[in-house]
Design an enzyme around this catalytic site. Structure first.
Site, PDB file in Angstrom:
ATOM      1  N   ASN A 194       0.746  -1.101  -0.058  1.00 26.81           N
ATOM      2  CA  ASN A 194       0.027  -0.036  -0.042  1.00 26.81           C
ATOM      3  C   ASN A 194       0.780   1.062  -0.205  1.00 26.81           C
ATOM      4  OD1 ASN A 194      -1.858   1.886   0.521  1.00 26.81           O
ATOM      5  ND2 ASN A 194      -2.292   1.381   2.417  1.00 26.81           N
ATOM      6  N   TRP A 195       1.101   1.929  -1.132  1.00 30.39           N
ATOM      7  CA  TRP A 195       1.721   3.023  -1.319  1.00 30.39           C
ATOM      8  C   TRP A 195       1.495   4.212  -0.402  1.00 30.39           C
ATOM      9  CZ3 TRP A 195       3.926   2.991  -6.963  1.00 30.39           C
ATOM     10  CH2 TRP A 195       4.872   2.095  -7.460  1.00 30.39           C
ATOM     11  N   LYS A 196       0.131   4.258  -0.304  1.00 31.03           N
ATOM     12  CA  LYS A 196      -0.510   5.572   0.271  1.00 31.03           C
ATOM     13  C   LYS A 196      -0.136   6.639  -0.747  1.00 31.03           C
ATOM     14  CE  LYS A 196      -0.268   3.315   4.625  1.00 31.03           C
ATOM     15  NZ  LYS A 196      -0.501   3.339   6.097  1.00 31.03           N
ATOM     16  N   HIS A 200      -9.957   1.477   4.127  1.00 34.02           N
ATOM     17  CA  HIS A 200      -8.607   1.699   4.936  1.00 34.02           C
ATOM     18  C   HIS A 200      -8.768   2.628   6.008  1.00 34.02           C
ATOM     19  CE1 HIS A 200      -4.632   2.760   6.028  1.00 34.02           C
ATOM     20  NE2 HIS A 200      -4.315   1.716   5.531  1.00 34.02           N
ATOM     21  N   GLU A 232      -7.107   4.948   7.231  1.00 35.82           N
ATOM     22  CA  GLU A 232      -7.196   6.445   7.071  1.00 35.82           C
ATOM     23  C   GLU A 232      -8.190   7.103   6.280  1.00 35.82           C
ATOM     24  OE1 GLU A 232      -3.053   5.574   5.179  1.00 35.82           O
ATOM     25  OE2 GLU A 232      -2.389   4.996   7.149  1.00 35.82           O
ATOM     26  N   GLU A 234      -6.217  -4.624  10.170  1.00 36.99           N
ATOM     27  CA  GLU A 234      -5.136  -3.844  10.380  1.00 36.99           C
ATOM     28  C   GLU A 234      -5.636  -3.070  11.698  1.00 36.99           C
ATOM     29  OE1 GLU A 234      -2.955  -2.428   6.538  1.00 36.99           O
ATOM     30  OE2 GLU A 234      -4.548  -1.162   6.814  1.00 36.99           O
ATOM     31  N   GLY A 269       1.831   2.418  10.614  1.00 32.50           N
ATOM     32  CA  GLY A 269       2.764   3.347  10.682  1.00 32.50           C
ATOM     33  C   GLY A 269       3.553   3.701  11.912  1.00 32.50           C
ATOM     34  N   SER A 281       2.385  -2.160  10.463  1.00 29.64           N
ATOM     35  CA  SER A 281       4.196  -2.158  10.697  1.00 29.64           C
ATOM     36  C   SER A 281       4.584  -3.559  10.491  1.00 29.64           C
ATOM     37  CB  SER A 281       4.507  -1.564  11.972  1.00 29.64           C
ATOM     38  OG  SER A 281       4.029  -0.447  12.287  1.00 29.64           O
ATOM     39  N   GLY A 328       2.570  -1.067   4.187  1.00 26.55           N
ATOM     40  CA  GLY A 328       2.801   0.292   4.045  1.00 26.55           C
ATOM     41  C   GLY A 328       4.009   0.642   3.925  1.00 26.55           C
ATOM     42  N   GLY A 329       4.840   1.170   4.885  1.00 28.49           N
ATOM     43  CA  GLY A 329       6.008   1.823   4.830  1.00 28.49           C
ATOM     44  C   GLY A 329       7.098   0.745   4.084  1.00 28.49           C
TER      45      GLY A 329
END
Ligand code: PGA
Length: 247
Positions: free
Chosen positions: A9-11, A94, A96, A165, A171, A209, A230-231
């Protein structure tokens, strides 16, 4: 046997140059993975990434779609538009989006329905906040979020991917322990089993994470069928290492 799915997930990260370097790096190290791999990229980069991953083992994904088919919805992107760019997966609900764009359980369920109608596999996110976990409400929250999706999409629920999640792990560098994650995944599996006789083939993936150091242990749990990353999906070596743990 059910394959594992590792989805990046590049966001809201990337640039034309950075995306090209990242995808080319991944393709160079990927080989023929025994698991499924997807990249969920910002919509403006779908055309670029469609070309970059064409003919490879990487499936293209989006990060959101509209619940509407078409029309006067400024700024929205439809499932049919995503289809035109060979999008196979779309993240829906998601945390977010739930938090910053006020997406409700009912809206998430409607978006899942649109994705399925367009032949796109929705990666439906559920998860509790830290306050909800501390109040002992984890089970209630994730069950409520998933129930809304099952209520609207029960007949084809085996076509979705569910991502657990925990919001407090996203994150933050705080990963759910393997026991915490497995416990919630098993709960979600039970809920899906009550709704579908094909629940065993539904991929329930973990996000929050996940990294090169903790992926193998999480992915070894019986009900963890992959990861939404993600990251760590923004670094070639980290993402390849997570994929290797899943294969
Ligand atoms: P993270 O994000 O891996 O950076 O915690 C996961 C996600 O939000 O999907």
């Amino acid at each position: 046997m059910k394959k594992k799915l590792i989805a990046g997930n590049w966001k809201m990260n990337g640039s034309l140059a950075a995306n090209e370097a990242l995808v080319k790096g991944l393709l160079a190290g990927l080989g023929s993975p025994a698991c499924q791999v997807a990249l969920c990229v910002p919509s403006v980069y779908l055309a670029q990434c469609q070309a970059l991953v064409a003919g490879s083992a990487i499936g293209l994904g989006a990060q959101d779609l509209s619940q509407h088919e078409a029309g006067a919805f400024t700024g929205e992107i439809s499932g049919a538009m995503l289809q035109e760019f060979s999008v196979r997966y779309c993240i829906v609900g998601h945390s977010e989006r739930r938090q910053y764009h006020f997406e409700t359980d009912a809206l998430v369920a409607a978006k899942v329905q649109r994705a399925l109608a367009c032949g796109i596999t929705p990666i439906v996110c559920v998860g509790e906040t830290l306050a909800e976990r501390e109040a002992g409400k984890t089970e209630e929250v994730v069950k409520r979020q998933l129930a809304a999706v099952i209520h609207v999409n029960g007949h084809c629920i085996s076509e979705v991917v569910v991502a657990y999640e925990p919001v407090w792990a996203i994150g933050t560098g705080k990963t759910a322990s393997t026991e915490q994650a497995q416990q919630v995944h098993a709960l979600l599996r039970q809920q899906l089993q009550a709704a579908s006789n094909q629940a065993d083939r539904i991929q329930i993936i973990y996000g929050g994470s996940m990294n090169a150091a903790n992926a193998a242990q999480l992915l070894a749990q019986p009900d963890i069928d992959g990861g939404l990353v993600g990251g760590a999906a923004l670094k070639v070596s980290d993402f390849l290492s997570i994929i290797a743990s899943a294969c």
